[in-house]
Design an enzyme around this catalytic site. Sequence first.
Site, PDB file in Angstrom:
ATOM      1  N   ASP A 240     -60.889   7.672  38.867  1.00 54.92           N
ATOM      2  CA  ASP A 240     -62.007   8.127  39.614  1.00 54.92           C
ATOM      3  C   ASP A 240     -61.698   9.000  41.043  1.00 54.92           C
ATOM      4  O   ASP A 240     -60.446   8.849  41.241  1.00 54.92           O
ATOM      5  CB  ASP A 240     -62.492   7.006  40.152  1.00 54.92           C
ATOM      6  CG  ASP A 240     -63.869   6.942  40.720  1.00 54.92           C
ATOM      7  OD1 ASP A 240     -64.656   8.045  40.708  1.00 54.92           O
ATOM      8  OD2 ASP A 240     -64.405   5.914  41.341  1.00 54.92           O
TER       9      ASP A 240
ATOM     10  N   HIS B 162     -62.333  17.913  38.656  1.00 58.23           N
ATOM     11  CA  HIS B 162     -62.360  17.645  37.166  1.00 58.23           C
ATOM     12  C   HIS B 162     -61.057  18.183  36.666  1.00 58.23           C
ATOM     13  O   HIS B 162     -60.428  17.682  35.624  1.00 58.23           O
ATOM     14  CB  HIS B 162     -63.540  17.787  36.726  1.00 58.23           C
ATOM     15  CG  HIS B 162     -64.753  16.931  37.048  1.00 58.23           C
ATOM     16  ND1 HIS B 162     -64.553  15.604  37.426  1.00 58.23           N
ATOM     17  CD2 HIS B 162     -65.991  17.203  37.418  1.00 58.23           C
ATOM     18  CE1 HIS B 162     -65.582  14.956  37.839  1.00 58.23           C
ATOM     19  NE2 HIS B 162     -66.468  15.954  37.755  1.00 58.23           N
TER      20      HIS B 162
ATOM     21  N   LEU C 244     -47.349   6.328  21.417  1.00 61.35           N
ATOM     22  CA  LEU C 244     -48.216   5.637  22.397  1.00 61.35           C
ATOM     23  C   LEU C 244     -49.632   5.827  21.827  1.00 61.35           C
ATOM     24  O   LEU C 244     -49.984   6.772  21.168  1.00 61.35           O
ATOM     25  CB  LEU C 244     -48.288   6.797  23.648  1.00 61.35           C
ATOM     26  CG  LEU C 244     -49.160   6.411  24.691  1.00 61.35           C
ATOM     27  CD1 LEU C 244     -48.863   5.156  25.461  1.00 61.35           C
ATOM     28  CD2 LEU C 244     -49.303   7.642  25.620  1.00 61.35           C
TER      29      LEU C 244
END
Length: 245
Positions: free
Chosen positions: A18, A35, A129
């Site tokens: 965020d 973004h 991962l």
Amino acid sequence: MDTEDTSKLPTHIAIIMDGNGRWAQARGQERREGHRAGVEALRRIVKDSSDLGVHHLTVFSFSTENWGRPRNEVSFLMSLLERYIESDLADLHAEGVRVRVIGRRDGLSDKICRLIDRAESLTANNNRLFLQIAFNYGGREELADAAARLARRAANGTLDPESINGDVLSAELLTAGMPNPDLIIRTSGESRLSNFMLWQGAYSELYFTDVLWPDFTREHMQAAIAHYAERERRFGLISASGDAD
Ligand code: IPE
Ligand code: IPE
Ligand code: MG
């Protein structure tokens, strides 16, 4: 499935990424620049997570509530996921990253859905991962969808309602087969879950930092991990170091 890891290194870290908008605003830039910078931070953190020995990383990148943002921001966020998969998939695969996108497919373009399918199938056998991207994800929607599927099976006689328990419900969630997050990090100073991992996060350690997502670095991740290592997770029991009398 519902067992949590108790070692000092979190096996599964989930991040609520965020603060992109505020990062851009602070620079006098458009929100979309935030973004874009957020995707750069994601690229770095994926690499760092592998290096630090984290096995599962979930990142919250678009919530079911985010549809309510202005149309141009929503379409920009859609195009960012597309571009991220198009540009990074080969590298992620080469680095042994398994990719899964969790969230509802409705509302997503055919093109994004095809890219998601391609990313998931290409990387299905990787195990360095496990990267889970929560996109068009909402915890309540995930639970409601799972409940509806179980109810349908009960109604058509293929599931005994008495057999429904926490494990059965967990196995019906989008995160099926994934350990619960040991640590949930949220950047940007907000201390709320915003509909993220409501079931899976029941016993997660929560870590809130004021750092805005595009500024989040490996050092911040290490600080969060160090904080986690100091916690004693009791899972409703009494302290392991407590005196027995
Ligand atoms: C997080 O950054 C990205 C998404 C929610 C898509 P925000 O866009 O929420 O940034 P702030 O909270 O407005 O600063
Ligand atoms: C949560 O951030 C969702 C993501 C990071 C994708 P928001 O910015 O949407 O959450 P609120 O509105 O501050 O609760
Ligand atoms: Mg926000």
